[in-house]
Design a protein around this motif. Structure first.
Motif: not given
Length: 496
Positions: A164, A232, A241
């Protein structure tokens, strides 16, 4: 197997049949497409034997499809014998008896499958996982909850946290977790596919998802990670992301954007120096050294640090806020969100019953609702655990006393975490670096001065920059770019 082999040998001896080869099938007779059964049929069709002896008919097959294949062999003149009940497949009565037994065996298997699925579904609805525990958990017996593995559970948490952070791609995380000691169930080397499976398994967040059917159930076991962390990780895996693979792991990669065009500042090494440049051609922002960025970060953090006395006052006031955090309004809001979630689940079920959505769509949306339900539970638990919350706040206040020193002494990964959690609106315009402290940091810094009301601020959330240009930002950014970067016009006017 030994008892069956003895019965077959005795039958062959009585009937004066010579056994030329033995076959042992380890898979259940209720499964279609078994390799040994297929091999037997192929050898008989090729004339490698005159017939076949099995222990009982339901030991040979329990599916009508495979019995049909067996019937074709009998019609082709191949002898089939059963050692126990001695069915005569050549006579009409014997054939009828065999067909009745085949139908009864198939029905028995269907009923057994239904009862097994019913039992498993009942366990799943209770939040119990009726299958083998995933890596990081231990089996404690039938009908019992899976418990965290004291050795592997902490490593599973680390795997999620490292991925993450954005600093590790899957291929980089794999050897790192091996180095830290994460193994498979048997204690052997964890494969790359195994690591990918772990990072995509919602079981670690307290949600049971059955991949084969697509069904999702809330689990009663102890989660290892928070729903936000799991979400996430899934976004990073899905490519939502930013990039996950980089040749050089530069400290502030992906944290700063160009204030002119909004593009990311790309790091590159030139003659032992690291530069961050805007990749857009003809952009006014060219490049800036990493040391300049680090100085700007230190200047921003220095303005946000608390004194010893301010930190002590902040701890007292925030501890009071933590004790009063679970107010009636917050409880009511949580209940309203929970009721809304239940209504959405009912509407989703009605849509499936009415044929408005397919089963696949239902399963996918149901999984999202269950994850959302788990997040609400985690939020309620976090609100109830005031002691843990107070300890976290205390650590946060301690960090704000030495932000600059913490940033300077931290390793690359920790520096990124500090910058991400304490600053926002990070950008470069021309040769100047601009960033500002996050809202929570400003509120903590100003909290002690106003015990009974909103924080009083000598200035608004002012942009921090290199010492050469804090107040020139409003002049350098065009009005059209103010909204894009999230700043308000009055902030620039006050800053100027």
């Amino acid at each position: 197997m030994e008892a069956q082999k003895e019965a077959i040998t005795a039958f062959a001896s009585r009937e004066n049949i010579e056994i030329t080869r033995w076959f042992e099938e380890q898979e259940t007779a209720a499964k279609v497409g078994r390799p040994i059964f297929t091999k037997i049929v192929q050898d008989l069709k090729r004339g490698k034997a005159d017939g076949l002896i099995c222990h009982k008919l339901d030991r040979l097959t329990r599916t009508l499809k495979e019995y049909s294949i067996l019937g074709d062999l009998i019609d082709a003149g191949i002898d089939v014998h059963t050692a126990v009940d001695s069915l005569d497949f050549r006579s009409r009565g014997g054939r009828l008896t065999a067909e009745i037994q085949a139908v009864m065996a198939a029905d028995y298997i269907r009923n057994l499958r239904e009862e097994t699925l019913k039992g498993m579904t009942g366990r799943l609805k209770q939040g119990l996982y009726p299958f083998r525990a995933p890596i990081g958990y231990l089996d404690t017996g039938r009908g019992q909850l899976k418990t965290p593995d004291p050795e592997r559970a902490p490593l599973i948490k680390e795997a999620f946290e490292l991925y993450a952070s954005g600093q590790y791609s899957m291929k980089k995380l794999w050897p790192e977790m091996q180095r830290r000691g994460l193994t498979n169930r048997m204690g052997g080397k964890l494969s790359l596919h195994g690591l990918e499976t772990i990072l995509g398994n919602s079981f670690y967040v307290g949600v049971i998802h059955i991949k084969r059917t697509g069904a999702t159930f809330p689990g009663a076991h102890e989660p290892l990670i928070a729903p936000a962390l799991f979400g996430r990780v899934q976004d990073i895996k899905a490519g939502k992301c930013g990039p996950k693979v980089t040749k050089h792991n530069h400290t502030y990669r992906g944290l700063f954007r160009c204030g002119e065009c909004g593009g990311p500042m790309v790091p590159e090494r030139q003659k032992s120096w690291v530069y961050y440049r805007c990749p857009v051609k003809d952009c006014a922002t060219k490049c800036v050294r990493e040391e300049v960025i680090a100085s700007a970060i230190d200047a921003c953090l220095e303005n946000s640090e608390l004194t010893e006395r301010s930190a002590k006052d902040a701890k007292v006031q925030i501890a009071t806020w933590v004790r009063e955090a679970k107010t009636k309004d917050q409880t009511r809001g949580l209940n309203l969100r929970r009721d809304n979630l239940v209504q959405r689940q009912h509407r989703l079920t009605d849509a499936l019953v009415d044929g408005l959505i397919s089963k696949a769509v239902f399963n996918e949306r149901q999984k999202g609702l269950v994850l959302e339900e788990q997040a609400l539970r985690a939020e309620a638990q976090a609100g109830a655990d005031l002691a843990q919350k107070a300890a976290q706040v205390g650590s946060l206040i301690e960090l704000t006393k030495t932000l600059v020193q913490s940033h300077q002494l931290a390793d690359r990964a920790e520096k990124r975490r500090i910058v991400e959690s304490t600053t926002s609106n990070r950008m470069v315009i021309g040769k100047k670096v601009y960033l500002e402290p996050r809202k929570w940091l400003v509120e903590v810094k100003n909290l002690p001065s106003t015990p009974g009301g909103d924080p009083s601020r000598s200035i608004d959330r002012t942009l921090s920059a290199t010492p050469s240009g804090v107040l020139d930002l409003a002049k350098e950014i065009e009005p059209s770019k103010v909204r894009k970067h999230g700043f308000k016009k009055r902030d620039f006017n006050k800053a100027t």
